[in-house]
Design a protein around this motif. Sequence first.
Motif, PDB file in Angstrom:
ATOM      1  N   HIS A 118       0.855  -1.204   0.000  1.00  0.00           N
ATOM      2  CA  HIS A 118       0.000   0.000   0.000  1.00  0.00           C
ATOM      3  C   HIS A 118       0.887   1.249   0.000  1.00  0.00           C
ATOM      4  O   HIS A 118       1.386   1.659   1.053  1.00  0.00           O
ATOM      5  N   HIS A 119       1.069   1.847  -1.158  1.00  0.00           N
ATOM      6  CA  HIS A 119       1.932   3.011  -1.262  1.00  0.00           C
ATOM      7  C   HIS A 119       1.337   4.106  -2.148  1.00  0.00           C
ATOM      8  O   HIS A 119       2.035   5.030  -2.545  1.00  0.00           O
ATOM      9  N   GLU A 120       0.055   3.966  -2.486  1.00  0.00           N
ATOM     10  CA  GLU A 120      -0.560   4.910  -3.407  1.00  0.00           C
ATOM     11  C   GLU A 120      -0.486   6.353  -2.902  1.00  0.00           C
ATOM     12  O   GLU A 120      -0.226   7.274  -3.680  1.00  0.00           O
TER      13      GLU A 120
ATOM     14  N   PHE B 126       3.095   7.659  -3.361  1.00  0.00           N
ATOM     15  CA  PHE B 126       3.401   7.833  -4.776  1.00  0.00           C
ATOM     16  C   PHE B 126       2.690   9.065  -5.344  1.00  0.00           C
ATOM     17  O   PHE B 126       3.251   9.782  -6.184  1.00  0.00           O
ATOM     18  N   GLN B 127       1.459   9.302  -4.884  1.00  0.00           N
ATOM     19  CA  GLN B 127       0.737  10.499  -5.329  1.00  0.00           C
ATOM     20  C   GLN B 127       1.459  11.765  -4.880  1.00  0.00           C
ATOM     21  O   GLN B 127       1.617  12.709  -5.652  1.00  0.00           O
TER      22      GLN B 127
ATOM     23  N   GLU C  37       4.826   7.311 -10.804  1.00  0.00           N
ATOM     24  CA  GLU C  37       3.863   6.422 -11.453  1.00  0.00           C
ATOM     25  C   GLU C  37       3.863   5.079 -10.731  1.00  0.00           C
ATOM     26  O   GLU C  37       4.916   4.495 -10.459  1.00  0.00           O
ATOM     27  N   ASP C  38       2.676   4.589 -10.415  1.00  0.00           N
ATOM     28  CA  ASP C  38       2.555   3.346  -9.646  1.00  0.00           C
ATOM     29  C   ASP C  38       2.633   2.140 -10.580  1.00  0.00           C
ATOM     30  O   ASP C  38       1.619   1.598 -11.023  1.00  0.00           O
ATOM     31  N   THR C  39       3.863   1.717 -10.852  1.00  0.00           N
ATOM     32  CA  THR C  39       4.101   0.519 -11.661  1.00  0.00           C
ATOM     33  C   THR C  39       4.813  -0.512 -10.796  1.00  0.00           C
ATOM     34  O   THR C  39       5.423  -0.161  -9.773  1.00  0.00           O
TER      35      THR C  39
ATOM     36  N   ASN D  33       8.485   0.480 -10.341  1.00  0.00           N
ATOM     37  CA  ASN D  33       8.680   1.600  -9.414  1.00  0.00           C
ATOM     38  C   ASN D  33       8.409   1.178  -7.978  1.00  0.00           C
ATOM     39  O   ASN D  33       9.082   1.649  -7.047  1.00  0.00           O
ATOM     40  N   ALA D  34       7.423   0.298  -7.783  1.00  0.00           N
ATOM     41  CA  ALA D  34       7.109  -0.182  -6.433  1.00  0.00           C
ATOM     42  C   ALA D  34       8.306  -0.908  -5.839  1.00  0.00           C
ATOM     43  O   ALA D  34       8.645  -0.720  -4.660  1.00  0.00           O
TER      44      ALA D  34
END
Length: 326
Positions: free
Chosen positions: A132-134, A137-138, A143-145, A148-149
């Motif tokens: 859970h990192h949305e 990242f926002q 970009e939540d890929t 990148n995660a």
Amino acid sequence: MNEEFKKTLKSSDTEDWLDLHFVRPFCYYWALLFARLDIHPNTVTILSMFIGAGSAIFFGCASFYYNGMEGLMFNIIAILMLCLADIFDCTDGQLARMTGKKSKLGRILDGLAGFTWFIPIYHAMIYRFYLHHELEFQWLGIEDTPENALIVTGIAYIIGVIAGFMGTGGQQRLADYYIQIHLFFLKGEKGSELDNSKRQQEIYDQMDESTPAYERYFQKTYIDYTKKQEASTPQFQRLLAKLRSKYGSLDAIPQEFREEFRQYSLPVIKWNGLLTFNFRSFWLFLFCLLDVPVMYFVWEIVGMGLLYLYVKRRHEAFCRKLADKL
């Protein structure tokens, strides 16, 4: 505060307000129960290790923002478990003083308890961030890929390692040392657990093959623990050397000097208390409840790091002053 309760405390000098008025009285009743059941203090310490480490399972799954009420409940369970672990970690010392069941192994286990809790908790928080990192990242515009995660989780892991070793490890190790130093000058050697690496190495060297492997391991770990405490306090080590040279033995230090040391140490000890569990865990709980657990690592490095440097600088400064006078 009754006399029997007072006897189970190290000293009111080294207890912060929350511990003295709430945590320690609560632990006293636990200690009474364990004493009646003839449970050894080391058993209570080990129990605290399992409970604290077990809280990592819930910290890793806890998120109100992503999982709703279930995530919130997991957070609350994790917080309560870690608080209970700390209560038992405080209880073991009071139980040992109440029953006279003090041991070298108990002192070593007590020093390791916090590490046993926080190593799995930190890993659980990193795992939680990976899932859970949305939000983060926002904020960072990432970009939540999947790629990148993984990259950002790797960076978060490095930050967590730094926070663990420099933060929880280094800060609490020094905080514990300052407490034992204060108790030594307040109550003498019998009233404190002030150790040195040379004496601990001698104990280790006297161990033979009949000594259990786990005891040798803990003793070896404790030698490293005390060496790091000594390396962090050069002016205090200089003061000890001058006291030994002048009086022949630390037991022969005059009461007037002990009282002078206490007057310098007391205000520092109040700040030192912020490096221990209560203040530190408040921030851990806050960032976990806000669903930004990795921000705790940043706070531990920056916020707690500045507090650590302030406490260390003040303690070393008055030790230098006292050493120069001798």
